[in-house]
Design an enzyme around this catalytic site. Structure first.
Site, mmCIF file in Angstrom:
data_model
loop_
_atom_site.group_PDB
_atom_site.id
_atom_site.type_symbol
_atom_site.label_atom_id
_atom_site.label_comp_id
_atom_site.label_asym_id
_atom_site.label_seq_id
_atom_site.Cartn_x
_atom_site.Cartn_y
_atom_site.Cartn_z
ATOM 1 N N ASP A 1 -8.736 3.738 -4.591
ATOM 2 C CA ASP A 1 -9.913 3.142 -3.312
ATOM 3 C C ASP A 1 -11.442 2.268 -4.059
ATOM 4 O O ASP A 1 -11.590 3.835 -4.212
ATOM 5 C CB ASP A 1 -9.961 2.806 -1.742
ATOM 6 C CG ASP A 1 -8.543 1.580 -1.865
ATOM 7 O OD1 ASP A 1 -7.921 2.474 -1.713
ATOM 8 O OD2 ASP A 1 -8.867 1.870 -0.358
ATOM 9 N N ASP B 1 1.035 -1.163 -0.026
ATOM 10 C CA ASP B 1 -0.345 -0.130 -0.450
ATOM 11 C C ASP B 1 1.321 1.529 -0.168
ATOM 12 O O ASP B 1 1.675 1.375 -0.539
ATOM 13 C CB ASP B 1 -0.997 0.088 0.901
ATOM 14 C CG ASP B 1 -2.165 0.397 0.749
ATOM 15 O OD1 ASP B 1 -2.230 1.344 0.218
ATOM 16 O OD2 ASP B 1 -3.630 0.582 1.676
#
Ligand SMILES: *[C@@H]1O[C@H](CO)[C@@H](O)[C@H](O)[C@H]1NC(C)=O
Ligand SMILES: *[C@@H]1O[C@H](CO)[C@@H](O)[C@H](O)[C@H]1NC(C)=O
Length: 436
Positions: A244, A152
């Site tokens: 996202d 991430d």
């Protein structure tokens, strides 16, 4: 419309020679699997992982190729590393047998296991992350038996941020033409994003993973920043091209629109990743669920299930198990994805987060034919028509044998065109076979 995004995708892309080629074909095809995040967020433990692994088998998903069982954020002890080894410490309450214990159970079921970290000082949920600890963490992951790393982009310290910002047109928008008019500090023309700190942060973990004696699929999650589409292929096996996903059609359409412009970058060993699936979650309609899955599958995206499989209903499960779309997605001979051959609702190549490209086609060796996807991006029932002469793979003949990929029904010899009445946000998927 010819915004910078349109220009960017016409630049020559990296030859496959630079791809991150791995042993045993790991990362050659889009990853198929399951991940904790969209289903459970931080509320995870070994029981949920093992339940998911068993359900992947019981529900027949393993037989279709779903293989990775991935642990997302929140798996470690929160505020510290091991003082003597500098290693991250698996949370002993959530994972009483450690990550190696759950990895062994998953492996014993014939599946693979994934884990999560961030290219920063802490993860998005503020757990320890791997910037500066790439080697020690890659070593831990390898020793525990990890097969997949999602990496991430949270916790980046100020001295590791990029010199310039890159336009990822999926923030608070609207970005009507794919440009970011209010972008602060854009890069000068010709800037090489491989000199950016983002590239360096992600390449450091690639190098650490290549140094350990285990093949670990490398999934970059840099949210489309630093022009990752131009270098993702040489650093990872997939790279997130946007922020996202959320469980709503507007976001799904927005990501599909963005990703439609990146298809030139997708091939064996490297896939633009529009994020994990929301099939089965929230209150998406069944049409939205299947259009979401179909778009992700034909874009040759990773297909990572994000719902609780012990409570999934048959209709959603059937979408995830669509054999035609999985066969297209997992083609071992043709690495390139489907592409829009026409935008439909809009003039061709229009960047529109509400109305992405509606007409897609791609050749398939596994299906011995061409997949054609037609999306109704409108919020009312509407008709979409596939005209063979408009489709690059089909334009040389007037009649083809056609199968409906949702029902498996043989539609027989279809002359000239196929017309489908589609509910709001539904997609028709056709497998177009030999001429007739
Ligand atoms: C940021 O600072 C840390 C700690 O001083 C250092 O190790 C690292 O190399 C720096 N990063 C960059 C990109 O200069
Ligand atoms: C449906 O789409 C129309 C045309 O794009 C738009 O004006 C309207 O607000 C939409 N309605 C809903 C409920 O989203």
């Amino acid at each position: 419309m010819l915004g910078p995004l349109t220009l960017a995708v016409t630049l020559p892309f990296l030859p496959a020679a630079n791809a991150l080629v791995r042993d045993n074909d790991v990362g050659k095809l889009p990853a198929l699997g399951w991940n904790t995040w969209n289903a459970f967020g931080c509320d995870i433990d070994s029981t949920k992982i093992i339940t998911a692994a068993n359900e992947v088998i019981n529900r027949g998903l393993k037989d279709l190729g779903y293989e990775y069982i991935n642990i997302d954020d929140c798996w470690s002890v929160k505020n510290t590393r091991d003082k003597s080894t500098n290693r991250m410490i698996p949370d002993p309450t959530k994972f009483p047998d450690g990550i190696s214990g759950v990895a062994k159970e998953v492996h014993d079921l014939g599946l693979k296991i994934g884990i999560y970290s961030s290219a920063g000082e802490e993860t998005c949920a503020h757990y320890p992350a791997s910037l500066g600890y790439e080697a020690v963490d890659a070593q831990s992951f390898a020793e525990w038996g990890i097969d997949y790393l999602k990496y991430d982009n949270c916790g980046v310290p100020s001295n590791w941020t990029d010199e310039y910002t890159y336009c990822v047109p999926d923030g608070d928008g609207p970005y009507p033409d794919g440009t970011c008019p209010d972008l602060t500090n854009p890069a000068p023309e010709g800037y090489d994003w491989k000199t950016s700190n983002t590239y360096k942060r992600y390449a450091a973990m690639r190098d650490a993973l290549l140094d350990v004696e285990r093949t670990i699929f490398y999934s970059l999650c840099g949210w489309g920043q630093a022009n990752v589409n131009s270098w993702g292929m040489e650093v990872g096996n997939s790279w997130r091209m946007s922020g996202d996903i959320t469980v709503d059609w507007a976001r799904i359409a927005q990501i599909a629109n963005e990703n439609s412009f990146y298809m030139d970058h997708v091939n064996f060993w490297g896939r633009a990743d529009p994020d994990m699936l929301e099939v089965g979650n929230g209150d998406l309609t069944i049409e939205e669920n299947r259009a979401h899955f179909a778009l992700w599958a034909v874009m040759k995206s990773p297909l990572i299930i994000g719902t609780a499989l012990d409570s999934i209903d048959d209709a959603h499960l059937a979408i995830l198990k669509n054999k035609y779309l999985l066969d297209f997605n997992q083609d071992p001979v043709i690495g390139t994805p489907a592409r829009p051959y026409k935008w439909g609702y809009n003039p061709d190549r229009t960047f529109d987060p509400v109305h992405p490209a509606e007409y897609w086609s791609g050749a398939s060796s596994t299906l011995d034919g061409t997949v054609v996807l037609m999306l109704n991006s409108e919020n009312v029932t509407s008709t979409r028509t596939a005209t063979w002469r408009e489709i690059p793979e089909l334009k040389s003949h007037d009649a083809y044998q056609v199968v409906d990929a949702w029902t498996g029904k043989d539609l027989g010899c279809v002359k000239n065109k196929y017309k489908a009445s589609l509910k709001s946000h539904d997609a028709a998927v056709l497998v177009v076979k030999e001429k007739c």
